[in-house]
Design a protein around this motif. Sequence first.
Motif, PDB file in Angstrom:
ATOM      1  N   UNK A 126       0.850  -1.208   0.000  1.00  0.00           N
ATOM      2  CA  UNK A 126       0.000   0.000   0.000  1.00  0.00           C
ATOM      3  C   UNK A 126       0.878   1.247   0.000  1.00  0.00           C
ATOM      4  N   UNK A 127       1.964   1.199   0.757  1.00  0.00           N
ATOM      5  CA  UNK A 127       2.884   2.345   0.789  1.00  0.00           C
ATOM      6  C   UNK A 127       3.605   2.474  -0.559  1.00  0.00           C
ATOM      7  N   UNK A 128       3.993   1.312  -1.102  1.00  0.00           N
ATOM      8  CA  UNK A 128       4.664   1.319  -2.409  1.00  0.00           C
ATOM      9  C   UNK A 128       3.786   2.058  -3.429  1.00  0.00           C
ATOM     10  N   UNK A 129       2.478   1.782  -3.392  1.00  0.00           N
ATOM     11  CA  UNK A 129       1.567   2.451  -4.338  1.00  0.00           C
ATOM     12  C   UNK A 129       1.552   3.965  -4.090  1.00  0.00           C
ATOM     13  N   UNK A 130       1.637   4.338  -2.813  1.00  0.00           N
ATOM     14  CA  UNK A 130       1.578   5.776  -2.514  1.00  0.00           C
ATOM     15  C   UNK A 130       2.816   6.501  -3.042  1.00  0.00           C
ATOM     16  N   UNK A 131       3.931   5.787  -3.172  1.00  0.00           N
ATOM     17  CA  UNK A 131       5.139   6.451  -3.689  1.00  0.00           C
ATOM     18  C   UNK A 131       4.974   6.800  -5.163  1.00  0.00           C
ATOM     19  N   UNK A 132       4.072   6.104  -5.856  1.00  0.00           N
ATOM     20  CA  UNK A 132       3.853   6.397  -7.286  1.00  0.00           C
ATOM     21  C   UNK A 132       3.310   7.817  -7.443  1.00  0.00           C
ATOM     22  N   UNK A 133       2.527   8.255  -6.416  1.00  0.00           N
ATOM     23  CA  UNK A 133       2.045   9.650  -6.536  1.00  0.00           C
ATOM     24  C   UNK A 133       2.974  10.601  -5.775  1.00  0.00           C
TER      25      UNK A 133
END
Length: 460
Positions: free
Chosen positions: A248-255
């Motif tokens: 979930x954090x990994x996905x947040x780094x995309x933004x």
Amino acid sequence: MHTVLIKNGRVVTASEDQIADIYVEGETIRAIGKDLPFTAEKVIDATGLLVFPGGIDPHVHLDMPFMGTYSSDNYETGTRAALFGGTTTVIDFILQTQGKSLHDALDAWKGRSDGNAVGDYSFHMAVTDFNDHTREEIKQLIDKGITSFKTFMAYKGALMIDDHQMVGLMQEVKKHGGLVTVHATNGDMIDYLIAKHRKEGKLSPLYHYLSQPEVTEAEASGRFADLADYTGVNGYIVHLTCEGALNAVRRSTIRNQRIFVETCIQYLTLDASLYDKGFESAKWVMSPPLREKKDQATLWAGINQGLVQVVATDHCPFLWEQKKMGENDFSKIPNGHPAIEHRFELLFSEGVTKGRISLQKFVEVAATNAAKIFGMFPQKGTLAVGADADIVLFDPKEKHILSAKTHHMNADYSSYEGWEVTGKCKTVLLRGQVAIDNGKALVQKGYGKFIKRAPTAPVV
Ligand code: URP
Ligand code: ZN
Ligand code: ZN
């Protein structure tokens, strides 16, 4: 002025590695370099030793009222045990009582910490009741050096806040450059599972683990990241344990979001097979629970990928007698375990000695990153001219065994009983004073000081 010269150590920071001397004047480092031309009151030969910045554990619970009892280490015993294990600064959590103000809670915590700490400490403020009055207190606390605000998405009915409060708090903290930290698990879902297991008569510690499956953490971590993205606040997830939550954090780094991640030493080293020991498993009843081997692998990888920036402990010890409060019902076992003393050495032993992380990464996650994220850098978290002389002289080869018989925490069991560790803190300096030397504590209660922290995000 008191002076110390540490000679010929291998001085390791998050960015450097050199054989050098360190000259300390009073509480701070005055010079670092080869063959320094200083004489000093105290000269320490560090040949063959690693010289690290003092460790920072930003997640501890000392003398904390919780689940009908108090965590068993107070400021004196907890910070002293931390020093034995190379941790010179801790950040403890103040808990607001629902219906009361943040300042009431601050006063209560100061009553327990003032004059009692052996090592340095700071506070996070846990906001359990966000309302118009609390809102006004946020800036006042930041001005007092308490710049991080903890939230609980679990412990329903005691500490948990809902998303309405979370968004309000995030907006206010964002305005003043603070950080919102979170215990990210889905409290409603956990509550449902606890009630279900109890109704079915499933009451052993194993059901603590089964009441908090990975999805409860993955869902809440993702939701927290989304709310933080919406409000623009910097976020920090405490004690992250598992693959789903890290993804979930990994996905947040995309933004391009700033969600910092802390894991704890136990989630890197222990796993859920320990819940198969009947009531003895209460030793490892903590929230979130221990996870699987695949999660350990994800967390070590996450450290190397820069997604996990901090390794803490969530030190929240209870005596066995206290754990027995839940002998007939897992939901009454006080959550938490003793770890403050072992983080630094275990991380070195399991991380560096076993080739999972580099020496530089070790320093980053054990000290430097926490200092930066929580507004103490470069006073704390590194070895540099002008920094506090918090210094660990470390023998990377010495082997020793962890045991409740020899540790300094106020806990009558060890989560790591019989574990062999490679690497030992031999001498620890705190603000220029030799605090620990060859197994002896040389500073007294009252030496530890409150560290005022700066906001680390732009004030809007
Ligand atoms: O089990 C735990 N983690 N106890 C301390 C409170 C918390 O959730 O951090
Ligand atoms: Zn927690
Ligand atoms: Zn905690």
